[in-house]
Design a protein around this motif. Structure first.
Motif, PDB file in Angstrom:
ATOM      1  N   SER A 299      45.250  89.098  17.256  1.00  0.00           N
ATOM      2  CA  SER A 299      45.357  90.481  16.871  1.00  0.00           C
ATOM      3  C   SER A 299      46.061  90.979  15.682  1.00  0.00           C
ATOM      4  CB  SER A 299      45.990  91.348  18.084  1.00  0.00           C
ATOM      5  OG  SER A 299      47.224  90.996  18.216  1.00  0.00           O
ATOM      6  N   ILE A 300      46.458  89.911  14.921  1.00  0.00           N
ATOM      7  CA  ILE A 300      47.517  90.247  14.000  1.00  0.00           C
ATOM      8  C   ILE A 300      46.737  89.268  12.623  1.00  0.00           C
ATOM      9  CG2 ILE A 300      49.764  89.675  12.857  1.00  0.00           C
ATOM     10  CD1 ILE A 300      50.839  90.065  15.713  1.00  0.00           C
ATOM     11  N   LYS A 301      46.907  90.146  11.649  1.00  0.00           N
ATOM     12  CA  LYS A 301      46.637  89.367  10.072  1.00  0.00           C
ATOM     13  C   LYS A 301      48.028  89.631   9.472  1.00  0.00           C
ATOM     14  CE  LYS A 301      41.727  90.406   9.759  1.00  0.00           C
ATOM     15  NZ  LYS A 301      40.639  90.740   8.904  1.00  0.00           N
ATOM     16  N   PHE A 302      48.221  88.354   8.815  1.00  0.00           N
ATOM     17  CA  PHE A 302      49.435  88.212   7.942  1.00  0.00           C
ATOM     18  C   PHE A 302      49.103  87.947   6.489  1.00  0.00           C
ATOM     19  CE2 PHE A 302      52.620  85.263   6.253  1.00  0.00           C
ATOM     20  CZ  PHE A 302      53.755  86.130   6.601  1.00  0.00           C
ATOM     21  N   TRP A 303      50.064  88.363   5.631  1.00  0.00           N
ATOM     22  CA  TRP A 303      49.993  88.195   4.278  1.00  0.00           C
ATOM     23  C   TRP A 303      51.478  87.756   3.690  1.00  0.00           C
ATOM     24  CZ3 TRP A 303      47.346  92.226   6.614  1.00  0.00           C
ATOM     25  CH2 TRP A 303      46.028  92.322   6.689  1.00  0.00           C
ATOM     26  N   SER A 304      51.536  86.853   2.788  1.00  0.00           N
ATOM     27  CA  SER A 304      52.579  86.726   1.965  1.00  0.00           C
ATOM     28  C   SER A 304      52.320  87.013   0.583  1.00  0.00           C
ATOM     29  CB  SER A 304      52.942  85.238   2.160  1.00  0.00           C
ATOM     30  OG  SER A 304      52.063  84.343   1.708  1.00  0.00           O
ATOM     31  N   PHE A 305      53.343  87.502  -0.138  1.00  0.00           N
ATOM     32  CA  PHE A 305      53.128  88.225  -1.708  1.00  0.00           C
ATOM     33  C   PHE A 305      54.049  87.155  -2.599  1.00  0.00           C
ATOM     34  CE2 PHE A 305      52.308  91.323   1.620  1.00  0.00           C
ATOM     35  CZ  PHE A 305      51.316  91.861   1.148  1.00  0.00           C
ATOM     36  N   TRP A 306      53.210  87.106  -3.687  1.00  0.00           N
ATOM     37  CA  TRP A 306      53.933  86.004  -4.715  1.00  0.00           C
ATOM     38  C   TRP A 306      54.005  86.732  -5.942  1.00  0.00           C
ATOM     39  CZ3 TRP A 306      55.351  80.974  -2.586  1.00  0.00           C
ATOM     40  CH2 TRP A 306      55.057  80.930  -1.529  1.00  0.00           C
ATOM     41  N   GLU A 307      54.697  86.373  -6.797  1.00  0.00           N
ATOM     42  CA  GLU A 307      54.792  86.781  -8.249  1.00  0.00           C
ATOM     43  C   GLU A 307      55.371  85.408  -9.093  1.00  0.00           C
ATOM     44  OE1 GLU A 307      56.118  90.558 -10.173  1.00  0.00           O
ATOM     45  OE2 GLU A 307      57.918  89.400  -9.674  1.00  0.00           O
ATOM     46  N   ASN A 308      54.616  85.170  -9.898  1.00  0.00           N
ATOM     47  CA  ASN A 308      54.948  83.702 -10.667  1.00  0.00           C
ATOM     48  C   ASN A 308      55.245  82.599  -9.693  1.00  0.00           C
ATOM     49  OD1 ASN A 308      54.540  85.366 -13.000  1.00  0.00           O
ATOM     50  ND2 ASN A 308      56.538  85.893 -12.906  1.00  0.00           N
TER      51      ASN A 308
ATOM     52  N   LEU B 102      57.713  83.322  -3.720  1.00  0.00           N
ATOM     53  CA  LEU B 102      57.434  84.130  -2.590  1.00  0.00           C
ATOM     54  C   LEU B 102      58.308  85.613  -2.860  1.00  0.00           C
ATOM     55  CD1 LEU B 102      56.206  84.771   0.224  1.00  0.00           C
ATOM     56  CD2 LEU B 102      58.304  83.624   1.316  1.00  0.00           C
ATOM     57  N   VAL B 103      57.778  86.628  -2.645  1.00  0.00           N
ATOM     58  CA  VAL B 103      58.452  87.709  -2.877  1.00  0.00           C
ATOM     59  C   VAL B 103      58.700  88.546  -1.566  1.00  0.00           C
ATOM     60  CG1 VAL B 103      58.258  90.184  -3.607  1.00  0.00           C
ATOM     61  CG2 VAL B 103      57.567  88.408  -5.072  1.00  0.00           C
ATOM     62  N   GLY B 104      57.718  88.419  -0.558  1.00  0.00           N
ATOM     63  CA  GLY B 104      57.870  89.037   0.780  1.00  0.00           C
ATOM     64  C   GLY B 104      56.619  88.679   1.564  1.00  0.00           C
TER      65      GLY B 104
END
Length: 151
Positions: free
Chosen positions: A45-54, A57-59
């Motif tokens: 029931s959950i979709k998860f994302w990680s956020f990256w810059e260069n 890992l940012v968040g």
């Protein structure tokens, strides 16, 4: 520009989620802590994302589907060294965009009522989230704040 992934297996993602889990557990009473561990975030029931810059890992952030075109934000976190750089706003903007694409019409969030959670509450209010009654399985709790947003 942020790149987006959904890989729980990345050691940096695991480290951030474990830090998030441990920190929230340390500042919340046991019966008022609703943070999900990594296994909880793997729910269908959950979709998860990680956020990256260069390649850094940012968040991260997740969207839980509650039914009736309603969703809940879970595990929104920006790494400490990236705080104050408007990256939390980018994460929330992305999650709102994904929620709309998934047919979500109302977003909800539960967060803590204590001082530790003040930056999160301010950020959600900046996006137009309004105080609401407990939703889903949440109960009235002086240690929790509940918000929703029609999107």
């Amino acid at each position: 520009m942020l790149s987006i992934e959904n890989n729980f297996e990345d050691p940096d993602v695991n480290e951030l989620l474990i830090k998030h889990f441990n920190e929230l557990r340390s500042v919340s009473p046991d019966d008022s802590c609703h943070v999900l561990d990594i296994e909880g975030l793997k729910s269908k029931s959950i979709k998860f994302w990680s956020f990256w810059e260069n390649n850094n890992l940012v968040g991260c952030g997740a969207l839980k589907f509650l039914g009736n075109n309603c969703g809940e934000f879970k595990s929104i976190r920006v790494k400490d060294q990236y705080r104050g750089k408007k990256l939390g706003e980018k994460v929330i903007t992305y999650l709102i965009h994904k929620a709309k694409k998934e047919g979500i019409e109302k977003l909800c969030i539960e967060t803590g009522a204590g001082e530790f959670f003040e930056p999160a509450r301010k950020l959600f209010k900046k996006f137009g989230f309004k105080t609401c009654e407990p939703f889903a399985d949440y109960k009235n709790d002086p240690n929790s704040c509940y918000f929703d947003l029609d999107i």
